[in-house]
Write a protein that holds these residues in place. Structure first.
Motif, PDB file in Angstrom:
ATOM      1  N   LYS A  74     102.903  12.957  23.560  1.00  0.00           N
ATOM      2  CA  LYS A  74     103.091  13.409  24.421  1.00  0.00           C
ATOM      3  C   LYS A  74     103.529  12.784  26.137  1.00  0.00           C
ATOM      4  O   LYS A  74     103.465  12.780  26.983  1.00  0.00           O
ATOM      5  N   TYR A  75     104.826  14.385  26.411  1.00  0.00           N
ATOM      6  CA  TYR A  75     104.798  13.822  28.434  1.00  0.00           C
ATOM      7  C   TYR A  75     105.242  14.583  28.859  1.00  0.00           C
ATOM      8  O   TYR A  75     104.950  15.825  28.697  1.00  0.00           O
ATOM      9  N   PHE A  76     104.709  14.382  30.130  1.00  0.00           N
ATOM     10  CA  PHE A  76     104.035  15.656  30.744  1.00  0.00           C
ATOM     11  C   PHE A  76     104.583  15.130  32.190  1.00  0.00           C
ATOM     12  O   PHE A  76     104.894  13.893  32.622  1.00  0.00           O
ATOM     13  N   LYS A  77     105.364  16.180  33.013  1.00  0.00           N
ATOM     14  CA  LYS A  77     105.725  15.186  34.331  1.00  0.00           C
ATOM     15  C   LYS A  77     104.790  16.838  35.334  1.00  0.00           C
ATOM     16  O   LYS A  77     105.951  17.570  35.277  1.00  0.00           O
ATOM     17  N   GLN A  78     104.370  16.265  36.525  1.00  0.00           N
ATOM     18  CA  GLN A  78     104.141  16.719  37.854  1.00  0.00           C
ATOM     19  C   GLN A  78     104.856  17.724  38.059  1.00  0.00           C
ATOM     20  O   GLN A  78     104.923  16.535  38.895  1.00  0.00           O
ATOM     21  N   THR A  79     105.746  18.962  38.833  1.00  0.00           N
ATOM     22  CA  THR A  79     106.602  19.255  39.564  1.00  0.00           C
ATOM     23  C   THR A  79     106.079  20.090  40.852  1.00  0.00           C
ATOM     24  O   THR A  79     107.203  18.772  41.797  1.00  0.00           O
ATOM     25  N   GLU A  80     104.743  19.640  41.079  1.00  0.00           N
ATOM     26  CA  GLU A  80     104.331  20.162  42.854  1.00  0.00           C
ATOM     27  C   GLU A  80     103.010  19.783  43.071  1.00  0.00           C
ATOM     28  O   GLU A  80     101.892  19.622  42.297  1.00  0.00           O
ATOM     29  N   ASP A  81     102.720  19.722  43.891  1.00  0.00           N
ATOM     30  CA  ASP A  81     101.510  19.340  44.358  1.00  0.00           C
ATOM     31  C   ASP A  81     100.502  20.878  44.122  1.00  0.00           C
ATOM     32  O   ASP A  81     100.700  21.674  44.039  1.00  0.00           O
ATOM     33  N   ILE A  82      99.305  20.400  43.667  1.00  0.00           N
ATOM     34  CA  ILE A  82      98.609  21.576  43.034  1.00  0.00           C
ATOM     35  C   ILE A  82      96.701  21.526  43.677  1.00  0.00           C
ATOM     36  O   ILE A  82      96.251  20.323  44.241  1.00  0.00           O
ATOM     37  N   ASP A  83      96.755  22.787  44.454  1.00  0.00           N
ATOM     38  CA  ASP A  83      95.363  22.607  44.857  1.00  0.00           C
ATOM     39  C   ASP A  83      94.077  23.389  43.868  1.00  0.00           C
ATOM     40  O   ASP A  83      94.237  24.632  43.313  1.00  0.00           O
ATOM     41  N   ALA A  84      93.086  22.123  43.296  1.00  0.00           N
ATOM     42  CA  ALA A  84      92.427  23.176  42.658  1.00  0.00           C
ATOM     43  C   ALA A  84      91.542  22.968  42.627  1.00  0.00           C
ATOM     44  O   ALA A  84      89.646  23.440  42.436  1.00  0.00           O
ATOM     45  N   GLN A  85      91.034  23.906  43.842  1.00  0.00           N
ATOM     46  CA  GLN A  85      89.879  24.316  44.595  1.00  0.00           C
ATOM     47  C   GLN A  85      88.917  25.461  43.752  1.00  0.00           C
ATOM     48  O   GLN A  85      87.758  24.981  44.135  1.00  0.00           O
ATOM     49  N   ASN A  86      89.638  26.355  42.591  1.00  0.00           N
ATOM     50  CA  ASN A  86      88.642  27.093  42.152  1.00  0.00           C
ATOM     51  C   ASN A  86      88.390  26.798  40.978  1.00  0.00           C
ATOM     52  O   ASN A  86      87.691  27.157  40.125  1.00  0.00           O
ATOM     53  N   THR A  87      88.279  25.117  40.471  1.00  0.00           N
ATOM     54  CA  THR A  87      87.654  24.565  39.386  1.00  0.00           C
ATOM     55  C   THR A  87      86.539  24.774  39.761  1.00  0.00           C
ATOM     56  O   THR A  87      85.624  24.600  38.849  1.00  0.00           O
TER      57      THR A  87
END
Length: 687
Positions: free
Chosen positions: A55-68
């Motif tokens: 599968k192909y993925f493209k990240q389109t935005e910066d992601i804040d993963a603080q909630n993890t």
């Protein structure tokens, strides 16, 4: 009597489960899954089975993963892909970041991707990671089997709590079976029991680490390396053109090295590490000792900041490494993709060199023949501001705000087609006014590609250049049609009670007979009277100012003036009108007529100061800058939203640049920019 009972079963679910959101897209190359938020990333992690294979993925935005940190009652993010179901897709971060990703699990295979096989991960930056687990831990991948990682980075903390071999690395925990880590870096703090490295803890079986660097703290009992903890297999693992600035803490120094902890490979080439006078580059006790003296070398902290240290090792400072901005990586070399300019790197790795597109910078390349495998082509897009622009006129620079720079490791001439997307440029109706210029380097003049033998082909707002065989810098410019006169101002002022002074300034003129003045008591050119006195043109390529005095009659109260230029072939151009109003008071002065105007600086020539005056016809943002004859920005005089339209605004230039240094005697240009228009005037400093 029967009693009914209602049983309430409480089920504890991960808090974030209710926010899951499937990514858009089909997972194909043409329609990849779009990772736009933490919700998308989380969804992929919990439904891993749907996203593993091809599968192909493209990240389109910066992601804040603080909630993890709240996921799974504090266990954090669940890695994508595991021991029995590795991730086997293609993830393109497109230069975006994932920030504050948190994992705290009593298990192995820890990373954004726990285990990956045959996967490709590129253009991804992990920042402020906080990972805790047992074994096979990496900033990006815990365990990699035949995985390629390009142009990516990790920063943060990795902590393995096992007492056994930990296999931890800043990018990957363990790399096997022809994996490759290319053009990557890690700035992680890693603490574990054994077998840890700044890039990877363990490599074997044709694995390659190339053009990478590590900077951070490594703490373990032994098997510690600034790049690799344990480099296994004598002939088929490689580390090429890498450097390490590591702070290593150990219990047993026998397998600890500033580059590799324990080494069993001869394939270490042109690698560099910062000396600490305690540990060698390769840990003592390693099976291989007969290295070429140029394979790896330690240098002092001062030498590590010197470009010559790396250039002397044959490192590529054209398309791979940079040291232009010494603040970007504490003065150490950094990778091409760390630059702020939009970039794209083409690597010819499968023999197919056709249709190499760079969507981030709107450029496409086609080659007439195949390029050698491994050829790199780097494209960056730069602002023309503060860049030497030899050979460009001021008007051209005002329209050409950006240029493309193309570099390649392939040094032989090769024919290609270069297509530039000019969607962001406001093109004229006559496309023949658009010129594509090329230069060899920053010290060279821009030259029209047509003069170099190129051909141009328009397709909507894209222009294709063919017939060239070398790369460098390319810039689109729009050249206005040449006019007989380049008029920069036309104004009227009351000089006495019965006369007015008309003044017009030209930047250049040619093939002119001269000028006539027309006037009327209403704003109607068709009924205006012509003053028969011809003002003869001097036909100069330099700035010139004309003056004409018109004597008023008693009935002249409201007057409009036009300027008419007459060419040798009797063609005419009309400029104006300018307006003068007088009341019955013989001492009255005309009201100020709002218009966008940059007045002639006074004095000119000047030394040491000159006054720059301007007006605006409506409230708007105005920028006024001073440029030298090379088109370099010298001084920003004004960047402000102007609200007052009923007055003349004035600035005083003290003959200093933006660094408060005195400029030399020379010609300078004042540029007034408002909305989509600009006005330019010449200015001469004489000392």
């Amino acid at each position: 009597m029967k009693h009914g009972y209602i049983f309430i079963i409480l089920i504890t679910l991960p808090v974030y489960l209710f926010c899951q959101l499937a990514p858009a897209g089909l997972g194909t190359m043409e329609s990849p899954y779009l990772i736009e938020s933490l919700d998308n990333l989380y969804y992929v992690s919990i439904y891993t089975n749907n996203y593993l294979n091809g599968k192909y993925f493209k990240q389109t935005e910066d992601i804040d993963a603080q909630n993890t940190q709240t996921f799974y009652n504090g266990a954090g993010f669940y890695p994508i892909g595991g021991f029995s179901e590795p991730f086997q897709g293609f993830y393109d971060g497109q230069g975006h970041t994932i920030d504050n990703l948190y994992i705290n699990r009593n298990s192995a295979y820890i990373g954004l991707f726990g285990k990956a096989q045959g996967a490709e991960i590129s253009n991804l930056n992990l920042k402020n990671i906080n990972f805790s687990g047992e074994r096979f831990m990496g900033g990006i991948v815990g365990y990699a089997i035949g995985v390629s990682i390009y142009n990516s980075s990790s920063e943060g903390i990795i902590n393995a709590n096992t007492g056994y071999y930990a296999y931890c690395g800043g990018i990957v925990g363990t790399c096997v079976d022809s994996s490759e880590i290319i053009n990557c870096y890690s700035k992680t703090t890693i603490t574990a029991s054994s077998r840890i490295g700044g890039i990877t803890g363990f490599i074997e079986s044709d694995t390659i680490i190339q053009n990478c660097f590590y900077s951070g703290d490594l703490t373990a009992n032994n098997y510690i390396g600034g790049m690799v903890g344990f480099m296994y297999n004598q002939n088929d693992t490689s580390i090429i053109n890498c450097y390490s600035v590591a702070n290593i803490s150990y219990v047993d120094a026998s397998y600890c090295g500033m580059l590799v902890g324990k080494n069993e490979s001869l394939n270490i080439s042109s690698c560099i590490y910062e000396e600490n006078n305690v540990l060698p580059g390769i840990g003592n006790g390693s099976g291989i000792t007969n290295f070429d003296s140029t394979s790896f070398q330690g240098f002092s902290p001062t030498q590590m900041l010197d470009p010559a240290t790396y250039i002397n090792k044959g490192w590529d400072f054209a398309t791979t490494w940079f040291l232009d901005d010494t603040s970007l990586n504490n003065g150490y070399p950094y990778l091409y993709w760390q630059q702020e300019n939009p970039y794209s790197l083409f690597v010819i790795n499968d023999g197919n060199s056709q249709n190499l597109s760079a969507p981030e910078i709107n450029l496409e390349l086609d080659f007439d023949s195949e390029l050698p495998l491994g050829t790199q082509i780097m494209v960056t897009k730069h602002s023309s501001e503060n860049t030497p622009m030899n050979g460009l006129t001021i008007s051209q620079q005002a329209l050409a705000s950006e240029f493309w720079r193309i570099k390649t490791t392939y040094t032989n001439p090769i024919a290609y087609d270069l297509s530039l997307n000019l969607t962001d440029i406001e093109l004229p109706a006559n496309l023949e006014q658009v010129k594509i210029l090329k230069r060899e380097d920053e010290n060279s003049d821009w030259v029209n590609v047509i003069d170099l033998g190129a051909q141009l082909l328009w397709q909507e707002k894209s222009i294709t250049i063919s017939g060239l065989t070398s790369f460098s810098d390319f810039i689109p410019v729009i050249e206005e049609a040449t006019l007989p006169v380049e008029l920069s101002s036309f104004s009227v002022d009351l000089s006495s009670n019965d006369s007015v002074n008309l003044q017009w300034e030209v930047e250049s003129e040619s093939n002119l007979v001269g000028y006539y003045i027309l006037y009327n008591n209403i704003n109607d050119l068709s009924t205006a009277q012509i003053i028969p006195s011809l003002v003869h043109a001097i036909n100069t390529s330099q700035y010139h100012c004309y003056n004409f005095v018109h004597h008023l009659s008693a009935n002249d109260i409201d007057i409009f003036y036009w300027l008419k230029s007459v060419e040798l072939g009797n063609q005419e151009e009309i400029y104006g009108p300018v307006h003068l109003y007088l009341d019955n008071n013989p001492n009255s002065t005309p009201p100020f007529i709002p218009r966008n105007q940059l007045f002639a600086p006074y004095p000119n020539p000047f030394n040491p100061t000159t006054t720059i005056s301007f007006s605006v016809e409506k409230p708007q943002f105005v920028e006024i800058d001073i440029y030298n004859v090379k088109g370099q920005l010298i001084r920003n005089m004004l960047s402000k939203f102007i609200t007052q339209t009923n007055k003349k605004h004035s600035l005083v230039w003290d003959g200093k640049d933006n660094k408060s240094q005195n400029v030399s005697s020379d010609i300078y240009f004042i540029k007034m920019q408002f909305e989509r228009e600009s006005i330019i005037r010449k200015l001469l400093m004489i000392k």
